[in-house]
Design a protein around this motif. Structure first.
Motif, PDB file in Angstrom:
ATOM      1  N   ALA A 181      19.750  27.036  68.279  1.00  0.00           N
ATOM      2  CA  ALA A 181      20.512  28.249  68.000  1.00  0.00           C
ATOM      3  C   ALA A 181      20.430  29.137  69.237  1.00  0.00           C
ATOM      4  O   ALA A 181      19.341  29.438  69.715  1.00  0.00           O
ATOM      5  N   SER A 182      21.571  29.545  69.764  1.00  0.00           N
ATOM      6  CA  SER A 182      21.559  30.284  71.041  1.00  0.00           C
ATOM      7  C   SER A 182      22.612  31.383  71.008  1.00  0.00           C
ATOM      8  O   SER A 182      23.590  31.347  71.751  1.00  0.00           O
ATOM      9  N   ALA A 183      22.401  32.364  70.135  1.00  0.00           N
ATOM     10  CA  ALA A 183      23.368  33.451  69.985  1.00  0.00           C
ATOM     11  C   ALA A 183      23.467  34.317  71.228  1.00  0.00           C
ATOM     12  O   ALA A 183      24.440  35.049  71.405  1.00  0.00           O
ATOM     13  N   ASP A 184      22.473  34.258  72.116  1.00  0.00           N
ATOM     14  CA  ASP A 184      22.513  35.038  73.351  1.00  0.00           C
ATOM     15  C   ASP A 184      22.927  34.191  74.544  1.00  0.00           C
ATOM     16  O   ASP A 184      22.953  34.686  75.670  1.00  0.00           O
TER      17      ASP A 184
ATOM     18  N   THR B  17      26.786  35.712  81.818  1.00  0.00           N
ATOM     19  CA  THR B  17      26.084  36.883  82.328  1.00  0.00           C
ATOM     20  C   THR B  17      24.845  37.123  81.471  1.00  0.00           C
ATOM     21  O   THR B  17      24.787  36.673  80.322  1.00  0.00           O
ATOM     22  N   PRO B  18      23.836  37.816  81.998  1.00  0.00           N
ATOM     23  CA  PRO B  18      22.577  37.994  81.260  1.00  0.00           C
ATOM     24  C   PRO B  18      22.778  38.643  79.892  1.00  0.00           C
ATOM     25  O   PRO B  18      23.521  39.613  79.747  1.00  0.00           O
ATOM     26  N   ASP B  19      22.108  38.083  78.892  1.00  0.00           N
ATOM     27  CA  ASP B  19      22.014  38.638  77.533  1.00  0.00           C
ATOM     28  C   ASP B  19      23.317  38.570  76.734  1.00  0.00           C
ATOM     29  O   ASP B  19      23.365  39.038  75.597  1.00  0.00           O
ATOM     30  N   VAL B  20      24.397  38.029  77.296  1.00  0.00           N
ATOM     31  CA  VAL B  20      25.678  37.953  76.594  1.00  0.00           C
ATOM     32  C   VAL B  20      26.074  36.486  76.453  1.00  0.00           C
ATOM     33  O   VAL B  20      26.100  35.744  77.440  1.00  0.00           O
ATOM     34  N   ALA B  21      26.391  36.068  75.224  1.00  0.00           N
ATOM     35  CA  ALA B  21      26.746  34.673  74.977  1.00  0.00           C
ATOM     36  C   ALA B  21      28.121  34.358  75.538  1.00  0.00           C
ATOM     37  O   ALA B  21      29.043  35.178  75.487  1.00  0.00           O
ATOM     38  N   THR B  22      28.260  33.162  76.089  1.00  0.00           N
ATOM     39  CA  THR B  22      29.554  32.681  76.542  1.00  0.00           C
ATOM     40  C   THR B  22      30.113  31.720  75.500  1.00  0.00           C
ATOM     41  O   THR B  22      29.503  31.491  74.458  1.00  0.00           O
TER      42      THR B  22
ATOM     43  N   VAL C 157      16.478  41.799  73.286  1.00  0.00           N
ATOM     44  CA  VAL C 157      17.788  41.188  73.494  1.00  0.00           C
ATOM     45  C   VAL C 157      18.343  40.801  72.125  1.00  0.00           C
ATOM     46  O   VAL C 157      17.722  40.030  71.391  1.00  0.00           O
ATOM     47  N   LYS C 158      19.504  41.359  71.773  1.00  0.00           N
ATOM     48  CA  LYS C 158      20.124  41.088  70.487  1.00  0.00           C
ATOM     49  C   LYS C 158      21.538  40.553  70.698  1.00  0.00           C
ATOM     50  O   LYS C 158      22.077  40.630  71.802  1.00  0.00           O
ATOM     51  N   ARG C 159      22.127  39.993  69.639  1.00  0.00           N
ATOM     52  CA  ARG C 159      23.518  39.568  69.752  1.00  0.00           C
ATOM     53  C   ARG C 159      24.378  40.800  70.009  1.00  0.00           C
ATOM     54  O   ARG C 159      24.076  41.910  69.541  1.00  0.00           O
ATOM     55  N   ASP C 160      25.475  40.630  70.769  1.00  0.00           N
ATOM     56  CA  ASP C 160      26.244  41.784  71.210  1.00  0.00           C
ATOM     57  C   ASP C 160      26.865  42.554  70.049  1.00  0.00           C
ATOM     58  O   ASP C 160      26.924  43.779  70.069  1.00  0.00           O
ATOM     59  N   ILE C 161      27.331  41.854  68.988  1.00  0.00           N
ATOM     60  CA  ILE C 161      27.904  42.513  67.819  1.00  0.00           C
ATOM     61  C   ILE C 161      27.163  42.009  66.588  1.00  0.00           C
ATOM     62  O   ILE C 161      27.066  40.797  66.366  1.00  0.00           O
ATOM     63  N   LYS C 162      26.628  42.935  65.802  1.00  0.00           N
ATOM     64  CA  LYS C 162      25.820  42.536  64.648  1.00  0.00           C
ATOM     65  C   LYS C 162      26.638  41.690  63.686  1.00  0.00           C
ATOM     66  O   LYS C 162      26.200  40.630  63.244  1.00  0.00           O
TER      67      LYS C 162
END
Length: 710
Positions: free
Chosen positions: A149-152, A183-188, A694-699
């Motif tokens: 699981a890699s939401a980030d 980019t760091p902390d944001v999932a592609t 570090v959290k997912r960008d949108i809850k």
């Protein structure tokens, strides 16, 4: 004269209606009768089927030497020349065909889905209807066992491997940049639309000698052939819009498409954990040309281009100050392939792919500008040497041109560049000794001009049927990968990284109904790249001193039969892994690893309202992170991660074309998952460093789309 003609016609009439009787019995090589065998005279309608005792009998008006044929599913066709001027009684012995549909298939480490696989796992429709995927091939694949699981992150992390350890191929050709820029902390997410493909082969390890340059896994995507008819599609979505047009001629088709994405409005409506300065904005376009040259030949040409940019602020821990991270750039990918056959038993595939990327990463006043060109040419030949023996061989050449400028305050601080020609060749026979047992030995070799090293990678796989729908399989092999460009731009005096795979699996059932699979594996890493960090953050003291291991168990269950209209699958993965690589001071579990991963996906079709409802749930144990305020590296763990996602797809028709209204919600329960902690570089008076979660960008991510077809 009249008498002569009368005698002639009498003789002709007698000969025309003379009949020969052909009878006998059909048996196996063990002497057991075979009922239902089709026995007939070639190029005639004269024949019969064997009864319960294997007996048959029929008459024919054919005379002279003729070919008698006996055929039955699962057995080799029997043929014999016979003189039909006399009564015939014979015994026919049929031998099993080891290439039948119920024959053993070598599947260790592989989840396949295409028209030729009877154990299909995931097709494009599965990708679109998996709630957590949002139409992303890579996100859908992450519901398969062996993945993290890699939401980030958004990329495939397979059996302890880093993201760079998985390679993606389209029609057998490398796709060097399968993801949008990270980019760091944001999932592609994946770059390619699922609708392009009708087959997915996801190899979690022990994969074929045909492919290299992947320490962990390969994802092989097979594109669709000619579409059925003309089509126009318009997609209106909560984050943008797309349009496409397909023209179909007798043996040729052309599809062009374009799309636009902008998350600005979405960011204003929904709260985000990311402090966006410029939310994601991108444009893309693609074209696909297909031409069937003859019955067995197919030419495919595909090109995709995209450009996008974003910018956001991240805390630095320095009196509330924030650092701006930005990214903008474009990528062009092209793929030209052709497959045909020399004969009924020999076919070939040839092609060339290219990827050009110009990417600019901004870190406050610093910029990292990277330009990269990757071109691969490849061919493969497949020979059916005999019944049960298939030989595949081929070669490839991959050229990589890399240039990167590190700019500090508008001055070029560092320039890294290199060129590499990677030559590869392989040969791989597949031998089925019977329909119950087969082996696939193979060997691959590669040479990199950048590091000036050869490698030789032997591989071996086998499978044994233990029942009508059950089999055991195993695989072993060596796998090599050229060091990443981030290292070769600094130092080319390096060697290939290496991994050895050991895999054992058990599979029961058929995916069209029910399928269970259990697979145990162990990987041993050698010669991983290690380095120390210089003051400017660049790696230095690069060496092949790294090592590590990964071992675990993957479980998979899919059921499409028990409840009408309901399809679901369950996966569970356990992994134990540690490695010393990159800047790690000691052997440790990497930050992206959860020891336990579970996912459940279910889809139910309600026929009365033409609507499918779907749900997916994923859960993972905590991931390690490094707390610089302690003495042990990567010793602490985040809390458990979980996500429940729902979707709905309503199908309706405009003319004779179907359209879809789609809605999905990710993380319905709004779990505030902390994915990791990133330490800042500023300590307080006591010497303790602040940790930024570090959290997912949108809850909760809400997606609504109207996909119209005309």
């Amino acid at each position: 004269m009249k008498t002569i003609f009368t005698i002639f016609f009498i003789v002709l009439s007698v000969n025309s209606f003379s009949q020969a009787t052909i009878s006998g019995q059909v048996l196996t090589k063990n002497g057991e009768p075979i009922p239902g065998v089709n026995i007939f005279v070639e190029n005639t309608y004269d024949g019969a089927s064997s009864d319960a005792e294997g007996n048959f009998s029929f008459t024919t008006t054919e005379t002279g030497e003729q070919k008698l044929i006996a055929s039955f599913i699962g057995y080799k066709t029997w043929q014999k020349l016979l003189d039909l001027d006399a009564e015939i009684n014979l015994q026919i012995e049929l031998h099993e065909n080891i290439n039948t549909i119920d024959a053993v298939t070598i599947t260790a480490g592989s989840f396949a889905a295409d028209d030729e696989s009877r154990a299909s796992i995931m097709k494009s429709l599965d990708v679109y209807t998996t709630p957590s995927a949002n139409g992303d091939v890579m996100a859908a694949i992450r519901t398969m066992p062996g993945t993290q699981a890699s939401a980030d992150d958004g990329r495939l992390l397979v059996r302890g491997g880093d993201a760079y350890e998985t390679s993606t191929y389209i029609d057998g050709l490398i796709a060097a940049k399968p993801y949008y820029s990270k980019t760091p902390d944001v999932a592609t997410r994946g770059r390619f639309a699922p609708s392009l493909f009708n087959g997915v082969q996801f190899n979690t390890g022990g994969y074929s000698a045909e492919y290299g340059q992947a320490l962990s896994s390969v994802l092989v995507l097979k594109s669709t052939d000619l579409p059925d008819d003309d089509n126009t599609g318009i997609s209106l979505m909560s984050i943008g819009a797309e349009a496409n047009r397909t023209e179909r001629w007798e043996n040729t088709s052309l599809m062009v498409s374009g799309g636009y994405t902008n998350l600005s409005l979405y960011d204003k409506i929904f709260n985000s954990s990311i402090d966006w300065e410029k939310p994601v904005e991108s444009v893309n376009g693609s074209a696909v040309f297909r031409h069937k040259t003859r019955s067995s030949g197919m030419l495919k040409a595909y090109i995709n281009a995209d450009y996008g940019e974003l910018a956001y602020l991240v805390p630095t821990g320095n009196s509330g100050n924030k650092m701006k991270i930005s990214n903008k750039g474009g990528t062009v990918y092209s793929n030209l392939s052709y497959h045909d056959c020399f004969s009924e038993k020999s076919c070939y595939r040839i092609g060339v792919s290219s990827t050009w990327q110009d990417n600019r990463l901004g870190l406050d006043s610093d910029d990292v500008n990277t330009k990269e060109l990757n071109i691969e040419t490849r061919f493969a030949v497949v020979h059916d040497i005999s019944d049960g023996v298939k030989l595949t061989w081929g070669a490839n050449e991959t050229f990589n041109k890399y240039n990167q400028d590190y700019i500090e305050n508008k001055n070029v601080l560092y320039n890294g560049t290199f060129n590499d020609h990677l030559l590869g060749a392989f040969i791989e026979p597949e031998i089925k000794f019977s329909k119950n047992f087969g082996i696939r030995p193979g060997i691959r070799t590669e040479y990199s001009s950048a590091i000036q090293h050869w490698n030789i990678a032997p591989r071996f796989a086998l499978a044994l049927k233990t029942g009508k729908k059950a089999q055991l399989a195993g695989a072993w092999g060596l796998y090599y990968q050229t060091p990443q460009a981030d290292y070769l731009k600094i130092n080319t005096n390096l060697d290939f990284e290496q991994a050895t795979h050991y895999i054992a699996s058990y599979q029961f059932g058929d995916n069209s109904e029910r399928l269970f699979r259990a697979e145990a594996y162990y990987k041993k890493y050698k010669k991983l790249i290690t380095y120390t960090l210089a003051e400017n953050g660049l790696p230095e003291n690069l060496q092949n001193n790294g090592h590590g291991y990964a071992g675990g168990l993957d479980l998979f269950w899919r059921d499409q039969k028990s409840i009408k209209g309901f399809d679901y699958w369950l996966t569970y993965s356990f992994i134990d892994t540690k490695r010393k690589y990159q800047y790690y001071p000691e052997e440790a579990t990497p930050y992206f690893i959860s020891k336990h991963n579970f996912s459940a996906v279910g889809k139910y079709w309600v026929n009365k309202i033409n609507t499918q409802f779907g749900a997916s749930f994923s859960a993972a144990s905590g991931r390690p992170y490094n707390n610089p305020n302690t003495n042990e590296f990567n010793a602490e763990r985040t809390k458990m991660y979980s996500d429940l996602s729902l979707n709905m797809s309503h199908v309706f028709y405009l003319g004779n074309q179907y359209s879809v209204l789609y809605c999905s919600v990710n993380n319905v329960l709004g779990n505030n998952n902390v994915l990791s902690y990133r330490p800042t570089n500023v300590a307080d008076a006591q010497g303790n460093y602040t940790l930024v979660p570090v959290k997912r960008d949108i809850k909760r991510f809400v997606f609504i789309g109207l996909f119209l077809n005309f």
